[in-house]
Structures are given as C-alpha cells and as structure tokens.
Design a protein around this motif. Structure first.
Motif, PDB file in Angstrom:
ATOM      1  N   GLY A  52       0.336  -1.234   0.096  1.00 19.72           N
ATOM      2  CA  GLY A  52      -0.050   0.452   0.462  1.00 19.72           C
ATOM      3  C   GLY A  52       1.492   0.706   0.069  1.00 19.72           C
ATOM      4  O   GLY A  52       0.265   2.780   0.417  1.00 19.72           O
ATOM      5  N   GLY A  53       2.240   1.261  -0.524  1.00 20.50           N
ATOM      6  CA  GLY A  53       2.752   2.542  -0.391  1.00 20.50           C
ATOM      7  C   GLY A  53       2.422   2.894  -2.331  1.00 20.50           C
ATOM      8  O   GLY A  53       2.648   2.698  -3.097  1.00 20.50           O
ATOM      9  N   GLU A  54       3.416   3.887  -2.446  1.00 13.68           N
ATOM     10  CA  GLU A  54       2.891   4.648  -3.287  1.00 13.68           C
ATOM     11  C   GLU A  54       4.323   4.887  -3.914  1.00 13.68           C
ATOM     12  O   GLU A  54       5.543   5.699  -3.209  1.00 13.68           O
ATOM     13  CB  GLU A  54       2.372   6.470  -3.851  1.00 13.68           C
ATOM     14  N   VAL A  55       4.784   5.183  -5.348  1.00  9.32           N
ATOM     15  CA  VAL A  55       6.382   5.321  -6.170  1.00  9.32           C
ATOM     16  C   VAL A  55       6.186   5.326  -7.589  1.00  9.32           C
ATOM     17  O   VAL A  55       4.908   4.954  -8.362  1.00  9.32           O
ATOM     18  CB  VAL A  55       7.180   3.592  -6.220  1.00  9.32           C
ATOM     19  N   GLY A  56       7.269   5.486  -7.867  1.00  8.69           N
ATOM     20  CA  GLY A  56       6.576   6.030  -8.857  1.00  8.69           C
ATOM     21  C   GLY A  56       6.464   5.044 -10.478  1.00  8.69           C
ATOM     22  O   GLY A  56       7.113   3.916 -10.448  1.00  8.69           O
ATOM     23  N   ARG A  57       5.503   5.549 -11.080  1.00 15.04           N
ATOM     24  CA  ARG A  57       5.399   4.465 -12.378  1.00 15.04           C
ATOM     25  C   ARG A  57       6.728   3.784 -13.225  1.00 15.04           C
ATOM     26  O   ARG A  57       5.863   2.724 -12.969  1.00 15.04           O
ATOM     27  CB  ARG A  57       4.332   4.951 -13.488  1.00 15.04           C
ATOM     28  N   ALA A  58       7.588   4.782 -13.010  1.00 14.97           N
ATOM     29  CA  ALA A  58       8.236   4.192 -13.773  1.00 14.97           C
ATOM     30  C   ALA A  58       9.647   2.741 -13.501  1.00 14.97           C
ATOM     31  O   ALA A  58       9.875   2.479 -14.072  1.00 14.97           O
ATOM     32  CB  ALA A  58       9.355   4.713 -14.691  1.00 14.97           C
ATOM     33  N   GLN A  59       9.705   3.056 -11.698  1.00 13.43           N
ATOM     34  CA  GLN A  59      10.075   2.111 -11.056  1.00 13.43           C
ATOM     35  C   GLN A  59       9.382   0.924 -11.325  1.00 13.43           C
ATOM     36  O   GLN A  59       9.663   0.063 -10.821  1.00 13.43           O
ATOM     37  CB  GLN A  59      10.613   2.827 -10.218  1.00 13.43           C
ATOM     38  N   ALA A  60       7.992   1.112 -11.163  1.00 13.97           N
ATOM     39  CA  ALA A  60       7.096   0.029 -10.967  1.00 13.97           C
ATOM     40  C   ALA A  60       7.368  -1.062 -11.586  1.00 13.97           C
ATOM     41  O   ALA A  60       7.667  -2.091 -12.464  1.00 13.97           O
ATOM     42  CB  ALA A  60       6.185   0.074 -10.549  1.00 13.97           C
ATOM     43  N   LEU A  61       7.675  -0.678 -12.984  1.00 15.15           N
ATOM     44  CA  LEU A  61       7.918  -1.155 -14.500  1.00 15.15           C
ATOM     45  C   LEU A  61       9.329  -1.527 -14.753  1.00 15.15           C
ATOM     46  O   LEU A  61       9.399  -2.481 -15.332  1.00 15.15           O
ATOM     47  CB  LEU A  61       7.928  -0.040 -15.354  1.00 15.15           C
ATOM     48  N   GLN A  62      10.166  -0.739 -14.002  1.00 19.86           N
ATOM     49  CA  GLN A  62      11.387  -1.505 -14.252  1.00 19.86           C
ATOM     50  C   GLN A  62      11.747  -2.378 -13.532  1.00 19.86           C
ATOM     51  O   GLN A  62      12.661  -3.073 -13.892  1.00 19.86           O
ATOM     52  CB  GLN A  62      12.663  -0.192 -14.024  1.00 19.86           C
ATOM     53  N   ALA A  63      11.084  -2.473 -11.944  1.00 21.03           N
ATOM     54  CA  ALA A  63      10.737  -3.866 -11.754  1.00 21.03           C
ATOM     55  C   ALA A  63      10.622  -4.985 -12.264  1.00 21.03           C
ATOM     56  O   ALA A  63      10.937  -5.798 -11.871  1.00 21.03           O
ATOM     57  CB  ALA A  63      10.103  -3.227  -9.827  1.00 21.03           C
ATOM     58  N   ARG A  64       9.873  -5.205 -12.830  1.00 26.83           N
ATOM     59  CA  ARG A  64       8.922  -6.133 -13.372  1.00 26.83           C
ATOM     60  C   ARG A  64      10.039  -6.376 -14.610  1.00 26.83           C
ATOM     61  O   ARG A  64       9.661  -7.160 -14.735  1.00 26.83           O
ATOM     62  CB  ARG A  64       7.857  -5.347 -14.644  1.00 26.83           C
ATOM     63  N   ALA A  65      11.021  -5.143 -14.988  1.00 23.81           N
ATOM     64  CA  ALA A  65      11.752  -5.719 -16.152  1.00 23.81           C
ATOM     65  C   ALA A  65      12.579  -6.435 -15.712  1.00 23.81           C
ATOM     66  O   ALA A  65      13.576  -7.024 -15.704  1.00 23.81           O
ATOM     67  CB  ALA A  65      12.888  -4.050 -16.691  1.00 23.81           C
ATOM     68  N   PRO A 452      -5.685 -10.339 -30.539  1.00 20.78           N
ATOM     69  CA  PRO A 452      -4.914 -11.007 -30.241  1.00 20.78           C
ATOM     70  C   PRO A 452      -4.157 -11.932 -28.559  1.00 20.78           C
ATOM     71  O   PRO A 452      -3.825 -12.652 -27.661  1.00 20.78           O
ATOM     72  CB  PRO A 452      -4.773 -12.582 -31.389  1.00 20.78           C
ATOM     73  N   THR A 453      -3.600 -10.741 -28.461  1.00 11.45           N
ATOM     74  CA  THR A 453      -2.174 -10.648 -27.883  1.00 11.45           C
ATOM     75  C   THR A 453      -2.556 -10.027 -26.267  1.00 11.45           C
ATOM     76  O   THR A 453      -3.622  -8.730 -26.663  1.00 11.45           O
ATOM     77  CB  THR A 453      -1.079  -9.891 -27.672  1.00 11.45           C
ATOM     78  N   ALA A 454      -2.696 -10.816 -25.157  1.00 11.68           N
ATOM     79  CA  ALA A 454      -2.946 -10.426 -23.926  1.00 11.68           C
ATOM     80  C   ALA A 454      -2.271  -9.232 -23.316  1.00 11.68           C
ATOM     81  O   ALA A 454      -0.838  -9.447 -23.845  1.00 11.68           O
ATOM     82  CB  ALA A 454      -2.819 -11.424 -22.738  1.00 11.68           C
ATOM     83  N   TYR A 455      -2.631  -8.330 -22.778  1.00 14.69           N
ATOM     84  CA  TYR A 455      -1.831  -6.921 -22.357  1.00 14.69           C
ATOM     85  C   TYR A 455      -0.740  -7.139 -21.510  1.00 14.69           C
ATOM     86  O   TYR A 455       0.836  -6.773 -22.236  1.00 14.69           O
ATOM     87  CB  TYR A 455      -2.743  -6.440 -21.783  1.00 14.69           C
ATOM     88  N   GLN A 456      -0.652  -8.342 -20.631  1.00  8.71           N
ATOM     89  CA  GLN A 456       0.225  -8.222 -19.905  1.00  8.71           C
ATOM     90  C   GLN A 456       1.299  -9.224 -20.437  1.00  8.71           C
ATOM     91  O   GLN A 456       2.899  -8.966 -20.651  1.00  8.71           O
ATOM     92  CB  GLN A 456      -0.004  -9.061 -18.250  1.00  8.71           C
ATOM     93  N   ASP A 457       0.565 -10.113 -21.335  1.00  7.56           N
ATOM     94  CA  ASP A 457       2.340 -10.813 -22.332  1.00  7.56           C
ATOM     95  C   ASP A 457       3.358  -9.526 -23.396  1.00  7.56           C
ATOM     96  O   ASP A 457       3.942  -9.885 -23.617  1.00  7.56           O
ATOM     97  CB  ASP A 457       1.551 -11.329 -23.375  1.00  7.56           C
ATOM     98  N   ALA A 458       1.484  -8.113 -24.021  1.00  2.00           N
ATOM     99  CA  ALA A 458       2.627  -7.013 -24.268  1.00  2.00           C
ATOM    100  C   ALA A 458       3.699  -6.822 -23.451  1.00  2.00           C
ATOM    101  O   ALA A 458       4.648  -6.397 -24.573  1.00  2.00           O
ATOM    102  CB  ALA A 458       1.566  -6.434 -25.115  1.00  2.00           C
ATOM    103  N   VAL A 459       3.185  -5.759 -22.850  1.00  2.37           N
ATOM    104  CA  VAL A 459       4.812  -5.587 -21.856  1.00  2.37           C
ATOM    105  C   VAL A 459       5.692  -6.451 -21.878  1.00  2.37           C
ATOM    106  O   VAL A 459       6.576  -5.665 -21.814  1.00  2.37           O
ATOM    107  CB  VAL A 459       3.827  -5.518 -20.027  1.00  2.37           C
ATOM    108  N   GLU A 460       5.234  -7.821 -21.383  1.00  5.25           N
ATOM    109  CA  GLU A 460       6.637  -8.222 -21.367  1.00  5.25           C
ATOM    110  C   GLU A 460       6.925  -8.436 -22.447  1.00  5.25           C
ATOM    111  O   GLU A 460       9.027  -8.166 -22.444  1.00  5.25           O
ATOM    112  CB  GLU A 460       6.396 -10.144 -20.942  1.00  5.25           C
ATOM    113  N   ALA A 461       6.467  -9.066 -23.963  1.00  7.06           N
ATOM    114  CA  ALA A 461       7.481  -8.749 -24.804  1.00  7.06           C
ATOM    115  C   ALA A 461       7.837  -7.464 -25.385  1.00  7.06           C
ATOM    116  O   ALA A 461       8.920  -7.162 -25.954  1.00  7.06           O
ATOM    117  CB  ALA A 461       6.694  -8.891 -26.094  1.00  7.06           C
TER     118      ALA A 461
END
Length: 495
Positions: A52-65, A452-461
């Motif tokens: 339940g904390g807030e962080v910048g969206r870019a860091q969330a995407l980088q963490a996913r990366a 036909p591509t799931a959004y989460q799959d598109a993010v990973e790609a």
C-alpha cells in the motif's frame, strides 16, 4: 560480480527511464539479481506497492523488467505536482506533506539520509542496482539540493552513464556542455556516454565520438537507434505524452474512435496503454469540444487536482460537450468524481463544495487518510484487478457498476452510456476491455476485433525488445565491468 550504475540524462526526456528499464531486463536475462532505484521522482504517474505505498510508475515498470516485486525503497521520494507550483511529498510510499518548489529545497537535507539509506539497503539485499537520475544532470542552479543525480552518485560511490538525445539535434554540444558544466568532483562520476534516438548509419558519428572522447575523457559506450513506432508503455515524462498516441499502424475500415481528455493535471496515463495496443482502436487527445465530435468513447482520466481540472473543463467548453455527446463516457478516479453531482473537497484543494458535471448519481467527499491499495473484484461478469490512489470517497446513489473487494464500486447511468470507477488499471483486464469495446462498437456501428495478445504478455514483449535494443547497440560487457567498480556497501563517501 556485483555493482551499481546510475543512468543520468543531458536533458529531460533523453531516455533515462527507457534505458534503465532495458538494462534491468538485460541484466535479469543474464540471471543477475538486479533492482531499480530512483531517489526522487517528480510525477503524477504512480504505482502501488503490495503493502500500500506509492512509487513512481517508471520504477514499477523497471522492477517488472528486473523480475522483482516493486518496493517502496526503489523510489523513496516522490513529488506529485499540484497547481500553483506546489507539490505533494511522498516519502517511502507515504504522503507526508505539501510543499512549494522553494520549500522542497528546505527539506533536501532531511531527505538525503532517507535516500542514501534506502539505496544502501537495496544494495545490501541485491547484487546489482540500476539508479535513474531525474531531469538534466547539469542543472547547476539545483546542485546544492540535488539528491537524485550525480551528487547522489558521488555520495554513494556509484559510477554514472550519461544519456544524450541526439534526435533533437545538438547532441555533441549537449554532451560536451553537460560534462563541462559539472564541478570536477561530479565530473569524475561519469564513466560513459550513450547517444539515444539516432536515425541513420551510426558510422556517421565516428569522428565526432572520437573527438568528444578526446576532449572529455568520457568514452561513448554505444549509439541507440530511434525506436520508431514502437509503442512506449507507461510513458511518464510530460515531454513524451504528446506523442504517446502517434502510430502508423493500420486499422480496419471502421475502428472504435476513443478521445482521451488531456487534463492539465492528468494522473496515471498508463490507464490508456492497453488501448494503444488494440488494432481496431484509434486514439486521440481531446482539449476542445470539437475533439469529441466523432468519438465513440470519451475517457475522462485521473487527476491530481480534481477541482482545478473540473474548472478547466468548464472553461474549455468540454463540460457542456461531455453532457451533450452521444458517445459513451468513461470516468477513471478523478474523472469519475467529476462526472458526479457534487464534490466536497477540504483536503486537496480546500475549495469546499463544488458542482460536478451531473452525469452520474455520485457524491464525493475528500477525506483522510488517503486510499492507496491494490484491489480486485468483478465487472460485467468478468474478473478484474487494479489499484486505487485517492482522497475522494464516492457515494453512489443508484446503479453501481462494479464489485471491488466485496463491495459495490463505481457507477453507471441508467442507459449505461456513462460509467465511472475509482479503479486504475481497469482496462488492463483483457476480457473486461474486450467486452466494453465490443459493446460500444455494436452500439455505434463500428468494427472491433480484440487484439489476440494479452496485455501483460505485450508488456513483457515490450521489455524484452528494449533489452534486445540495448544489448545490440551498447557495449553491455563494458558497462557491466564499469558498474562493478561501485564502492562496496559500507564504504560510501556519504553526503
């Protein structure tokens, strides 16, 4: 090997976030234990951590990366811009106070130990850290209170790489000028330079690169080609938002036309990202009533200054246009609150009771504490998930739309043409998004076939393509060796 490296820019929008995400994914694919870090972010584009904390969206995407769960410490200081040169200060995921631009300088001394401690903890728990800078690295008017760029690199003993946007022109001058302006102690932190967004044959740059390295002593590690029409998901920098919808992709003869109202204090534009990937959806920004004329769906997105953006809608004539349009209307978070009958705000703007647009039977009261959480439920008979970041507590008079965390959530008009929700990330849910767009397409006589591509799959790609891009055009082995020269944890020079 272990280490850390900071990615700084010669200007805002140089590509720091993109290069950082690419490096996180590239190192993760080499089975390295890597995490992202950005000491201070200035953005209304936030993500929610599991606790339940807030962080910048870019860091969330980088963490996913990087293949890790996003952590509050990855962005210990988040400034969320507000009207009249003010900003709301979030420290380690928790909003603590408002401040003006000058006031932030008064708190820098208090925040620097927090920043360095968060970085030290991450470096202790992980082998590699990719630090992202902010804005430009040589803002000499701000160096005395800079805690995110090279002053932090010096304090933490971390080498830095400068990213230069060459597409704008003047790339060599920008690189040389940045390095020349830096004090000597900060100049020594720079161990490499990368040119970004180059169009053409990189061999054309060889002579200039050799001379630049000779004059500055900083080697060029690579030239990254322009990504062209590659959809950039999770755009954070305001300089990039204007081009976020531009694409030459081919659509069918009658695609669903979506107009997104570009609010002055727009928050969380990643809500729209899934639509960018739909082949039968055409997107455009809307800032004038004429922009809604041919729309099949109008999206009123989130806002960090709901009262001010509501007033802007009226000044622009968009309030009346929203009332009279025949298109479907979808309000998200702040946009949802604006669609209601009234808003009582003594927290964010302090303006008290404000008349809404009256398109939904919803009354919103702003109250503390702030709601920051991940949520899940059902909508239109389908499973949904997302997150909430809001002061507003909407109260629905009739016709709730969704069920979230076991309770009725959102609202819809009796004819279902106008709908709203507090849930960010709603359109990330593939089945839900397809059902909504199919319903609108049928009602408006448009043609829509879901991607036909799931959004989460598109993010990973997308993240894999960024890693391929970086690996092909930057000397990653040399960059890794340079990063391994970071000072051992516990031996940092400090502030």
């Amino acid at each position: 090997m272990t280490g850390a490296v900071m990615i700084v820019g010669a200007s805002s929008g140089a590509g720091k976030s993109t290069v950082s995400a690419a490096l996180c994914r590239a190192w993760a694919r080499q089975h390295r234990d890597v995490v992202p870090f950005k000491a201070q972010n200035l953005s209304n584009h936030a993500a929610v951590t599991a606790d339940g904390g807030e962080v910048g969206r870019a860091q969330a995407l980088q963490a996913r990366a990087a293949g890790v769960e996003v952590d509050r410490r990855m962005n210990p200081v988040l400034l969320k811009p507000a009207p009249e040169a003010r900003a709301h200060l979030v420290v380690l995921g928790q909003e603590v106070m408002g401040s003006d631009a000058r006031g932030q300088g008064l708190t820098a001394a208090e925040l620097r130990p927090v920043v360095l401690q968060a970085l030290t903890e991450l470096r202790t728990e992980h082998d590699w850290v990719v630090l992202e800078g902010a804005g430009a690295a040589a803002e000499i008017n701000l160096l005395d209170r800079d805690m995110v760029n090279l002053p932090l690199a010096a304090a933490a003993g971390v080498p830095a790489v400068l990213v230069v946007d060459i597409d704008r022109g003047g790339g060599f001058a920008s690189a040389y000028g940045t390095i020349a302006l830096l004090p000597e102690r900060l100049r020594h932190c720079l161990v490499g330079l990368v040119f970004n967004r180059f169009r053409g044959d990189p061999a054309l740059l060889d002579r200039g690169i050799a001379e630049l390295a000779l004059w500055t002593g900083v080697p060029v590690l690579g030239v990254l080609p322009h990504l062209g029409e590659e959809p950039m998901l999770g755009v954070e920098d305001s300089l990039d938002l204007g081009a976020a919808f531009e694409s030459s992709r081919q659509c069918g003869p009658a695609p669903v036309r979506v107009a997104v109202v570009r609010l002055p204090h727009l928050a969380n534009p990643s809500d729209i990202d899934p639509l960018v990937l739909e082949p039968d959806v055409v997107l455009r920004w809307a800032t004038h009533p004429r922009d809604l004329v041919e729309a099949d769906l109008v999206i009123l997105p989130g806002s960090r200054a709901t009262a001010e953006d509501l007033a802007w809608l009226r000044r622009q004539g968009l309030a009346e246009a929203l009332r009279t349009t025949s298109a479907s209307v979808l309000g998200l978070c702040g946009g949802y609150q604006m669609l209601g009958t009234w808003i009582e705000d003594e927290v964010e703007s302090g303006l008290g009771v404000l008349e809404g647009l009256g398109l939904l039977d919803v009354r919103t009261v702003f109250a503390e504490p702030k709601v920051v959480q991940r949520s899940a439920g059902r909508g239109e008979g389908r499973t949904i998930a997302g997150y909430e970041i809001r002061w507003g507590r909407p109260c629905v008079g009739a016709d709730p739309w969704l069920e979230v965390d076991g309770e009725a959530e959102g609202a819809q008009s009796t004819d279902r043409r106008v709908r709203g929700t507090s849930l960010h990330g709603l359109l990330d849910n593939d089945d839900f998004r397809a059902a909504l767009l199919s319903e609108i397409a049928e009602a408006r006589g448009r043609q829509y076939t879901p991607t036909p591509t799931a959004y989460q799959d598109a993010v990973e790609a997308h993240l894999d393509r960024l890693a391929d891009w970086l690996t092909a055009h930057v000397d990653l082995a040399r960059l890794t060796t340079l990063a391994s020269d970071a000072v051992t944890v516990g031996w940092e020079p400090g502030w």
